[in-house]
Design a protein around this motif. Structure first.
Motif, PDB file in Angstrom:
ATOM      1  N   ALA A 126     -22.692   5.598  16.264  1.00  0.00           N
ATOM      2  CA  ALA A 126     -21.454   6.261  15.855  1.00  0.00           C
ATOM      3  C   ALA A 126     -20.975   5.661  14.537  1.00  0.00           C
ATOM      4  CB  ALA A 126     -20.396   6.094  16.932  1.00  0.00           C
ATOM      5  N   PRO A 127     -20.283   6.457  13.725  1.00  0.00           N
ATOM      6  CA  PRO A 127     -19.799   5.943  12.438  1.00  0.00           C
ATOM      7  C   PRO A 127     -18.839   4.774  12.626  1.00  0.00           C
ATOM      8  CG  PRO A 127     -19.579   8.331  12.550  1.00  0.00           C
ATOM      9  CD  PRO A 127     -19.941   7.862  13.921  1.00  0.00           C
ATOM     10  N   ALA A 128     -18.882   3.856  11.682  1.00  0.00           N
ATOM     11  CA  ALA A 128     -17.942   2.730  11.641  1.00  0.00           C
ATOM     12  C   ALA A 128     -17.664   2.419  10.176  1.00  0.00           C
ATOM     13  CB  ALA A 128     -18.536   1.509  12.341  1.00  0.00           C
ATOM     14  N   PHE A 129     -16.400   2.174   9.856  1.00  0.00           N
ATOM     15  CA  PHE A 129     -16.041   1.830   8.481  1.00  0.00           C
ATOM     16  C   PHE A 129     -16.285   0.343   8.265  1.00  0.00           C
ATOM     17  CE2 PHE A 129     -13.618   5.744   9.044  1.00  0.00           C
ATOM     18  CZ  PHE A 129     -13.882   6.397   7.842  1.00  0.00           C
ATOM     19  N   ILE A 130     -17.266   0.026   7.407  1.00  0.00           N
ATOM     20  CA  ILE A 130     -17.541  -1.364   7.050  1.00  0.00           C
ATOM     21  C   ILE A 130     -16.450  -1.826   6.090  1.00  0.00           C
ATOM     22  CG2 ILE A 130     -19.199  -2.941   6.002  1.00  0.00           C
ATOM     23  CD1 ILE A 130     -21.350  -0.827   6.636  1.00  0.00           C
ATOM     24  N   VAL A 131     -16.156  -0.987   5.096  1.00  0.00           N
ATOM     25  CA  VAL A 131     -15.074  -1.236   4.151  1.00  0.00           C
ATOM     26  C   VAL A 131     -14.182   0.009   4.167  1.00  0.00           C
ATOM     27  CG1 VAL A 131     -14.465  -1.747   1.752  1.00  0.00           C
ATOM     28  CG2 VAL A 131     -16.610  -2.620   2.714  1.00  0.00           C
ATOM     29  N   PRO A 132     -13.056  -0.035   4.870  1.00  0.00           N
ATOM     30  CA  PRO A 132     -12.194   1.147   4.913  1.00  0.00           C
ATOM     31  C   PRO A 132     -11.447   1.334   3.589  1.00  0.00           C
ATOM     32  CG  PRO A 132     -11.200  -0.644   6.159  1.00  0.00           C
ATOM     33  CD  PRO A 132     -12.545  -1.125   5.696  1.00  0.00           C
ATOM     34  N   PRO A 133     -11.132   2.575   3.232  1.00  0.00           N
ATOM     35  CA  PRO A 133     -10.314   2.786   2.028  1.00  0.00           C
ATOM     36  C   PRO A 133      -8.934   2.166   2.228  1.00  0.00           C
ATOM     37  CG  PRO A 133     -10.593   4.840   3.247  1.00  0.00           C
ATOM     38  CD  PRO A 133     -11.444   3.821   3.925  1.00  0.00           C
ATOM     39  N   ARG A 134      -8.261   1.839   1.125  1.00  0.00           N
ATOM     40  CA  ARG A 134      -6.956   1.180   1.192  1.00  0.00           C
ATOM     41  C   ARG A 134      -5.875   2.031   0.522  1.00  0.00           C
ATOM     42  NH1 ARG A 134      -7.151  -4.956   1.321  1.00  0.00           N
ATOM     43  NH2 ARG A 134      -9.034  -5.306   2.495  1.00  0.00           N
ATOM     44  N   ASN A 135      -4.629   1.761   0.889  1.00  0.00           N
ATOM     45  CA  ASN A 135      -3.495   2.433   0.254  1.00  0.00           C
ATOM     46  C   ASN A 135      -3.493   2.122  -1.240  1.00  0.00           C
ATOM     47  OD1 ASN A 135      -2.683   3.267   2.798  1.00  0.00           O
ATOM     48  ND2 ASN A 135      -1.179   1.645   3.040  1.00  0.00           N
ATOM     49  N   LEU A 136      -3.010   3.086  -2.031  1.00  0.00           N
ATOM     50  CA  LEU A 136      -2.957   2.901  -3.478  1.00  0.00           C
ATOM     51  C   LEU A 136      -1.555   3.188  -3.993  1.00  0.00           C
ATOM     52  CD1 LEU A 136      -6.222   4.725  -4.669  1.00  0.00           C
ATOM     53  CD2 LEU A 136      -5.852   2.269  -4.498  1.00  0.00           C
ATOM     54  N   CYS A 137      -1.172   2.451  -5.025  1.00  0.00           N
ATOM     55  CA  CYS A 137       0.068   2.711  -5.748  1.00  0.00           C
ATOM     56  C   CYS A 137      -0.342   2.913  -7.199  1.00  0.00           C
ATOM     57  CB  CYS A 137       1.034   1.543  -5.590  1.00  0.00           C
ATOM     58  SG  CYS A 137       2.634   1.850  -6.346  1.00  0.00           S
ATOM     59  N   ILE A 138      -0.205   4.136  -7.701  1.00  0.00           N
ATOM     60  CA  ILE A 138      -0.749   4.510  -9.011  1.00  0.00           C
ATOM     61  C   ILE A 138       0.364   5.055  -9.902  1.00  0.00           C
ATOM     62  CG2 ILE A 138      -2.396   6.064 -10.181  1.00  0.00           C
ATOM     63  CD1 ILE A 138      -3.794   3.956  -8.512  1.00  0.00           C
ATOM     64  N   ARG A 139       0.288   4.714 -11.183  1.00  0.00           N
ATOM     65  CA  ARG A 139       1.218   5.280 -12.164  1.00  0.00           C
ATOM     66  C   ARG A 139       0.922   6.750 -12.378  1.00  0.00           C
ATOM     67  NH1 ARG A 139      -0.225   1.646 -15.591  1.00  0.00           N
ATOM     68  NH2 ARG A 139      -0.945   3.195 -17.067  1.00  0.00           N
ATOM     69  N   GLU A 140       1.951   7.533 -12.583  1.00  0.00           N
ATOM     70  CA  GLU A 140       1.772   8.957 -12.864  1.00  0.00           C
ATOM     71  C   GLU A 140       0.911   9.116 -14.111  1.00  0.00           C
ATOM     72  OE1 GLU A 140       4.560  12.953 -12.744  1.00  0.00           O
ATOM     73  OE2 GLU A 140       5.488  10.992 -12.961  1.00  0.00           O
ATOM     74  N   GLY A 141      -0.088  10.012 -14.030  1.00  0.00           N
ATOM     75  CA  GLY A 141      -0.992  10.238 -15.149  1.00  0.00           C
ATOM     76  C   GLY A 141      -2.257   9.392 -15.099  1.00  0.00           C
ATOM     77  N   ALA A 142      -2.269   8.355 -14.274  1.00  0.00           N
ATOM     78  CA  ALA A 142      -3.451   7.490 -14.165  1.00  0.00           C
ATOM     79  C   ALA A 142      -4.448   8.091 -13.170  1.00  0.00           C
ATOM     80  CB  ALA A 142      -3.035   6.084 -13.731  1.00  0.00           C
ATOM     81  N   THR A 143      -5.548   7.408 -12.936  1.00  0.00           N
ATOM     82  CA  THR A 143      -6.583   7.865 -12.009  1.00  0.00           C
ATOM     83  C   THR A 143      -6.537   7.043 -10.730  1.00  0.00           C
ATOM     84  OG1 THR A 143      -8.017   8.573 -13.821  1.00  0.00           O
ATOM     85  CG2 THR A 143      -9.077   8.181 -11.700  1.00  0.00           C
ATOM     86  N   ALA A 144      -6.514   7.713  -9.599  1.00  0.00           N
ATOM     87  CA  ALA A 144      -6.543   7.048  -8.293  1.00  0.00           C
ATOM     88  C   ALA A 144      -7.965   7.106  -7.757  1.00  0.00           C
ATOM     89  CB  ALA A 144      -5.586   7.728  -7.324  1.00  0.00           C
ATOM     90  N   LYS A 145      -8.404   6.013  -7.145  1.00  0.00           N
ATOM     91  CA  LYS A 145      -9.746   6.008  -6.555  1.00  0.00           C
ATOM     92  C   LYS A 145      -9.698   5.317  -5.194  1.00  0.00           C
ATOM     93  CE  LYS A 145     -14.588   4.958  -7.406  1.00  0.00           C
ATOM     94  NZ  LYS A 145     -15.580   4.416  -8.322  1.00  0.00           N
TER      95      LYS A 145
END
Length: 137
Positions: A32-51
């Motif tokens: 079954a799937p397992a997250f080895i590295v889960p995605p994290r919350n982001l705080c991004i400036r308007e106009g910037a790129t979120a990843k």
């Protein structure tokens, strides 16, 4: 007589080892799937790129999808979904705007099951920048 007992106990331990191997092998046929590295919350400036990025494992290789407000996110426009090698995945949002803020759900699924992780994108507007502690003079 003592030597015979020693040989018998050695055979028993070898037998138990050989019994364990096929069981481990059959368990690895599906995972079954397992997250080895889960995605994290982001705080991004308007106009910037979120990843949002992470890594998932499972067999067969899990299929990663993203949703926002119950709607699937597809690659195109400002959104780029990427699945790399060894379970690496990402969601890129270019030119982040105020409407992009909120919760994003990442799901990894295969024949053995599914796992979900929900992360939050916070967008900092331009008007908040002067209050970052810079001196006014």
């Amino acid at each position: 007589m003592g030597d015979v007992k020693l040989a018998a106990s050695t055979q028993v331990s070898k037998t138990s080892v050989s019994v364990d191997h096929p069981r481990v092998g059959s368990m690895s046929l599906t995972e079954a799937p397992a997250f080895i590295v889960p995605p994290r919350n982001l705080c991004i400036r308007e106009g910037a790129t979120a990843k949002f990025e992470g890594r998932v494992r499972g067999y067969p290789e899990p299929h990663v999808t993203w949703h926002r407000n119950g709607q699937p996110i597809t690659s195109g426009g400002r959104f780029l979904l990427d699945c790399g090698v060894r379970g690496a995945f990402s969601l890129v949002i270019r030119a982040v705007c105020e409407e992009d803020k909120g919760k994003y759900t990442c799901e990894a699924a295969n024949d053995s099951g599914a796992r979900q992780v929900t992360v939050e994108l916070t967008v900092e507007g331009e008007f908040q920048e002067p209050s970052n502690g810079f001196p006014s003079h």
